[in-house]
Motif scaffolding. Structure first.
Motif, PDB file in Angstrom:
ATOM      1  N   CYS A  11      18.071  22.379  46.955  1.00 10.34           N
ATOM      2  CA  CYS A  11      16.829  23.114  46.764  1.00 10.34           C
ATOM      3  C   CYS A  11      17.047  24.316  45.842  1.00 10.34           C
ATOM      4  O   CYS A  11      18.144  24.881  45.788  1.00 10.34           O
ATOM      5  CB  CYS A  11      16.318  23.662  48.093  1.00 10.34           C
ATOM      6  SG  CYS A  11      16.345  22.450  49.396  1.00 10.34           S
ATOM      7  N   SER A  12      15.983  24.682  45.163  1.00  5.23           N
ATOM      8  CA  SER A  12      16.038  25.869  44.324  1.00  5.23           C
ATOM      9  C   SER A  12      16.388  27.082  45.187  1.00  5.23           C
ATOM     10  O   SER A  12      15.779  27.297  46.230  1.00  5.23           O
ATOM     11  CB  SER A  12      14.671  26.063  43.669  1.00  5.23           C
ATOM     12  OG  SER A  12      14.709  27.170  42.827  1.00  5.23           O
ATOM     13  N   GLY A  13      17.394  27.820  44.783  1.00  2.14           N
ATOM     14  CA  GLY A  13      17.799  29.029  45.505  1.00  2.14           C
ATOM     15  C   GLY A  13      18.883  28.800  46.539  1.00  2.14           C
ATOM     16  O   GLY A  13      19.346  29.742  47.186  1.00  2.14           O
ATOM     17  N   VAL A  14      19.351  27.535  46.686  1.00  2.00           N
ATOM     18  CA  VAL A  14      20.369  27.262  47.721  1.00  2.00           C
ATOM     19  C   VAL A  14      21.743  27.789  47.302  1.00  2.00           C
ATOM     20  O   VAL A  14      22.615  28.004  48.149  1.00  2.00           O
ATOM     21  CB  VAL A  14      20.431  25.748  48.047  1.00  2.00           C
ATOM     22  CG1 VAL A  14      21.043  24.939  46.928  1.00  2.00           C
ATOM     23  CG2 VAL A  14      21.179  25.516  49.350  1.00  2.00           C
ATOM     24  N   GLY A  15      21.943  27.964  45.996  1.00  2.00           N
ATOM     25  CA  GLY A  15      23.235  28.494  45.534  1.00  2.00           C
ATOM     26  C   GLY A  15      24.026  27.515  44.673  1.00  2.00           C
ATOM     27  O   GLY A  15      25.231  27.695  44.485  1.00  2.00           O
ATOM     28  N   LYS A  16      23.366  26.502  44.114  1.00  3.76           N
ATOM     29  CA  LYS A  16      24.070  25.515  43.277  1.00  3.76           C
ATOM     30  C   LYS A  16      24.751  26.190  42.086  1.00  3.76           C
ATOM     31  O   LYS A  16      25.903  25.954  41.807  1.00  3.76           O
ATOM     32  CB  LYS A  16      23.098  24.466  42.705  1.00  3.76           C
ATOM     33  CG  LYS A  16      22.326  23.694  43.724  1.00  3.76           C
ATOM     34  CD  LYS A  16      21.363  22.726  43.062  1.00  3.76           C
ATOM     35  CE  LYS A  16      20.246  23.386  42.277  1.00  3.76           C
ATOM     36  NZ  LYS A  16      19.346  24.236  43.046  1.00  3.76           N
ATOM     37  N   GLY A  17      23.984  27.038  41.401  1.00  3.10           N
ATOM     38  CA  GLY A  17      24.503  27.699  40.203  1.00  3.10           C
ATOM     39  C   GLY A  17      25.686  28.596  40.538  1.00  3.10           C
ATOM     40  O   GLY A  17      26.703  28.589  39.841  1.00  3.10           O
ATOM     41  N   THR A  18      25.548  29.333  41.633  1.00  2.00           N
ATOM     42  CA  THR A  18      26.609  30.255  42.071  1.00  2.00           C
ATOM     43  C   THR A  18      27.884  29.473  42.392  1.00  2.00           C
ATOM     44  O   THR A  18      28.986  29.821  41.943  1.00  2.00           O
ATOM     45  CB  THR A  18      26.141  31.022  43.332  1.00  2.00           C
ATOM     46  OG1 THR A  18      24.877  31.621  43.042  1.00  2.00           O
ATOM     47  CG2 THR A  18      27.142  32.073  43.749  1.00  2.00           C
ATOM     48  N   ARG A 131      17.096  33.864  49.877  1.00  2.00           N
ATOM     49  CA  ARG A 131      17.908  33.795  48.649  1.00  2.00           C
ATOM     50  C   ARG A 131      17.023  33.651  47.416  1.00  2.00           C
ATOM     51  O   ARG A 131      17.267  34.285  46.381  1.00  2.00           O
ATOM     52  CB  ARG A 131      18.880  32.602  48.718  1.00  2.00           C
ATOM     53  CG  ARG A 131      20.031  32.894  49.644  1.00  2.00           C
ATOM     54  CD  ARG A 131      21.063  31.797  49.593  1.00  2.00           C
ATOM     55  NE  ARG A 131      21.980  31.949  50.718  1.00  2.00           N
ATOM     56  CZ  ARG A 131      22.778  31.008  51.169  1.00  2.00           C
ATOM     57  NH1 ARG A 131      22.798  29.828  50.587  1.00  2.00           N
ATOM     58  NH2 ARG A 131      23.565  31.241  52.192  1.00  2.00           N
ATOM     59  N   ARG A 135      16.700  36.580  44.423  1.00  2.00           N
ATOM     60  CA  ARG A 135      17.151  36.378  43.050  1.00  2.00           C
ATOM     61  C   ARG A 135      16.224  37.065  42.052  1.00  2.00           C
ATOM     62  O   ARG A 135      16.628  37.359  40.924  1.00  2.00           O
ATOM     63  CB  ARG A 135      17.207  34.861  42.774  1.00  2.00           C
ATOM     64  CG  ARG A 135      18.013  34.496  41.583  1.00  2.00           C
ATOM     65  CD  ARG A 135      18.242  33.012  41.512  1.00  2.00           C
ATOM     66  NE  ARG A 135      16.998  32.264  41.350  1.00  2.00           N
ATOM     67  CZ  ARG A 135      16.915  30.933  41.347  1.00  2.00           C
ATOM     68  NH1 ARG A 135      18.001  30.210  41.522  1.00  2.00           N
ATOM     69  NH2 ARG A 135      15.759  30.336  41.177  1.00  2.00           N
ATOM     70  N   ASN A 166      25.785  25.342  52.254  1.00  2.00           N
ATOM     71  CA  ASN A 166      26.151  26.629  51.643  1.00  2.00           C
ATOM     72  C   ASN A 166      25.683  27.775  52.539  1.00  2.00           C
ATOM     73  O   ASN A 166      24.640  28.382  52.299  1.00  2.00           O
ATOM     74  CB  ASN A 166      25.568  26.774  50.243  1.00  2.00           C
ATOM     75  CG  ASN A 166      26.025  28.066  49.570  1.00  2.00           C
ATOM     76  OD1 ASN A 166      27.027  28.664  49.963  1.00  2.00           O
ATOM     77  ND2 ASN A 166      25.291  28.497  48.560  1.00  2.00           N
ATOM     78  N   ASP A 167      26.493  28.030  53.585  1.00  2.00           N
ATOM     79  CA  ASP A 167      26.235  29.195  54.444  1.00  2.00           C
ATOM     80  C   ASP A 167      27.177  30.283  53.941  1.00  2.00           C
ATOM     81  O   ASP A 167      26.790  31.123  53.126  1.00  2.00           O
ATOM     82  CB  ASP A 167      26.491  28.792  55.903  1.00  2.00           C
ATOM     83  CG  ASP A 167      26.017  29.853  56.878  1.00  2.00           C
ATOM     84  OD1 ASP A 167      25.620  30.941  56.411  1.00  2.00           O
ATOM     85  OD2 ASP A 167      26.039  29.599  58.089  1.00  2.00           O
ATOM     86  N   ASN A 168      28.439  30.198  54.355  1.00  2.00           N
ATOM     87  CA  ASN A 168      29.437  31.101  53.777  1.00  2.00           C
ATOM     88  C   ASN A 168      29.889  30.518  52.430  1.00  2.00           C
ATOM     89  O   ASN A 168      30.283  29.346  52.363  1.00  2.00           O
ATOM     90  CB  ASN A 168      30.616  31.221  54.756  1.00  2.00           C
ATOM     91  CG  ASN A 168      31.744  32.027  54.166  1.00  2.00           C
ATOM     92  OD1 ASN A 168      32.550  31.514  53.388  1.00  2.00           O
ATOM     93  ND2 ASN A 168      31.782  33.298  54.496  1.00  2.00           N
ATOM     94  N   LEU A 169      29.819  31.352  51.388  1.00  2.00           N
ATOM     95  CA  LEU A 169      30.076  30.863  50.024  1.00  2.00           C
ATOM     96  C   LEU A 169      31.489  30.284  49.874  1.00  2.00           C
ATOM     97  O   LEU A 169      31.682  29.224  49.289  1.00  2.00           O
ATOM     98  CB  LEU A 169      29.839  32.001  49.026  1.00  2.00           C
ATOM     99  CG  LEU A 169      29.912  31.653  47.549  1.00  2.00           C
ATOM    100  CD1 LEU A 169      28.852  30.635  47.163  1.00  2.00           C
ATOM    101  CD2 LEU A 169      29.733  32.904  46.696  1.00  2.00           C
TER     102      LEU A 169
HETATM  103  P1  ADP Z   1      20.305  27.710  42.670  1.00  2.00           P
HETATM  104  O1  ADP Z   1      21.170  27.575  41.451  1.00  2.00           O
HETATM  105  O2  ADP Z   1      20.595  26.665  43.712  1.00  2.00           O
HETATM  106  O3  ADP Z   1      18.848  27.806  42.381  1.00  2.00           O
HETATM  107  P2  ADP Z   1      21.536  30.376  42.836  1.00  2.00           P
HETATM  108  O4  ADP Z   1      22.965  30.023  42.581  1.00  2.00           O
HETATM  109  O5  ADP Z   1      20.767  31.034  41.743  1.00  2.00           O
HETATM  110  O6  ADP Z   1      20.717  29.085  43.378  1.00  2.00           O
HETATM  111  O7  ADP Z   1      21.504  31.292  44.142  1.00  2.00           O
HETATM  112  C1  ADP Z   1      20.299  31.882  44.626  1.00  2.00           C
HETATM  113  C2  ADP Z   1      20.631  33.255  45.197  1.00  2.00           C
HETATM  114  O8  ADP Z   1      21.398  33.110  46.386  1.00  2.00           O
HETATM  115  C3  ADP Z   1      21.456  34.110  44.244  1.00  2.00           C
HETATM  116  O9  ADP Z   1      20.970  35.439  44.284  1.00  2.00           O
HETATM  117  C4  ADP Z   1      22.878  34.011  44.809  1.00  2.00           C
HETATM  118  O10 ADP Z   1      23.619  35.177  44.541  1.00  2.00           O
HETATM  119  C5  ADP Z   1      22.626  33.844  46.308  1.00  2.00           C
HETATM  120  N1  ADP Z   1      23.652  33.031  47.019  1.00  2.00           N
HETATM  121  C6  ADP Z   1      24.206  31.882  46.620  1.00  2.00           C
HETATM  122  N2  ADP Z   1      25.070  31.415  47.554  1.00  2.00           N
HETATM  123  C7  ADP Z   1      25.056  32.297  48.569  1.00  2.00           C
HETATM  124  C8  ADP Z   1      25.746  32.380  49.837  1.00  2.00           C
HETATM  125  N3  ADP Z   1      26.596  31.458  50.247  1.00  2.00           N
HETATM  126  N4  ADP Z   1      25.455  33.445  50.629  1.00  2.00           N
HETATM  127  C9  ADP Z   1      24.566  34.387  50.237  1.00  2.00           C
HETATM  128  N5  ADP Z   1      23.898  34.385  49.068  1.00  2.00           N
HETATM  129  C10 ADP Z   1      24.135  33.345  48.242  1.00  2.00           C
END
Ligand code: ADP
Ligand code: 5GP
Length: 188
Positions: A11-18, A131, A135, A166-169
């Motif tokens: 899902c958008s905002g789940v942290g894929k990019g991070t 999240r 962002r 993706n709970d704990n990074l």
């Molecule tokens: P996506 O690429 O899936 O849309 P992002 O990588 O942009 O998501 O992450 C969305 C937001 O969540 C960002 O602000 C990022 O810093 C934060 N984030 C990502 N992973 C975690 C995590 N495990 N715990 C807390 N915050 C996170």
């Protein structure tokens, strides 16, 4: 030997990019596909690096010409993966990751069953919303659209080959690493 194709959805905002940014820092040998999209660039995004930002007309023409391996409409915009680069990269024996939404992921999986599908799962919808809002890249209506897509995506994600919560990074990154290291998929 041909390279392996990996598909990462979530899902958008789940942290894929991070997660992918951190993962690819440790894996310069793996390429990340750059998609084409009709959405507007966010602040700091660069054409040709984050996406190829193109017009709706250009996108539709490329789709009609059969240039996409997959494409989908998500949240009011088109997103697609150009076939050429993927085929050339795999033929060179280089592994490649597509970071795409679930409809596109399913299109690729049905065309290329050896592709490894990985779904990044949020710990909860509430955390996802926090999240996405945190962002600060989308306005309220875009956030609502993305959250609406999320429930459908989570259902579809349950059928993927692997699920990483993706709970704990750091834990999520380790689990992603284990999937790539296991090579169990190579024996499928
Ligand atoms: P996506 O690429 O899936 O849309 P992002 O990588 O942009 O998501 O992450 C969305 C937001 O969540 C960002 O602000 C990022 O810093 C934060 N984030 C990502 N992973 C975690 C995590 N495990 N715990 C807390 N915050 C996170
Ligand atoms: P964003 O607008 O947040 O960059 O991306 C929105 C969604 O589109 C994300 O789920 C992302 O994975 C997906 N996406 C990005 N590129 C592609 C693509 O080439 N094809 C498909 N089907 N989805 C994509």
């Amino acid at each position: 030997m041909k390279g392996h194709l990996f598909i990462i959805s979530g899902c958008s905002g789940v942290g894929k990019g991070t997660l992918l940014k951190l993962f690819l820092e440790n894996h310069p040998e793996i390429k990340l596909s750059i998609s084409a999209t009709t959405r507007n660039p966010r602040e700091g995004e660069i054409d040709g690096i984050n996406y190829f930002f193109i017009s709706k007309e250009e996108f539709e023409k490329a789709a009609q010409n059969g240039e996409f391996l997959e494409w989908a409409e998500f949240s009011g915009n088109y997103y697609g993966t150009k076939k050429n680069y993927i085929e050339k990269t795999l033929a060179k024996g280089i592994d490649i990751i597509l970071e795409i939404e679930v409809k596109g992921a399913n299109q690729v999986k049905s065309k290329m069953p050896d592709a490894v599908t990985i779904f990044i799962m949020p710990p909860s919808i509430n955390t996802l919303e926090t999240r996405l809002r945190g962002r600060h890249t989308e306005d309220e209506s875009a956030i609502q659209l993305r959250l609406k897509e999320a429930e459908r995506e989570i259902e579809a994600g349950k059928k993927f080959d692997y699920i990483v919560v993706n709970d704990n990074l750091e834990t999520a990154l380790n689990n992603l690493e284990k999937i790539f290291n296991s090579k169990a998929w190579g024996k499928q």
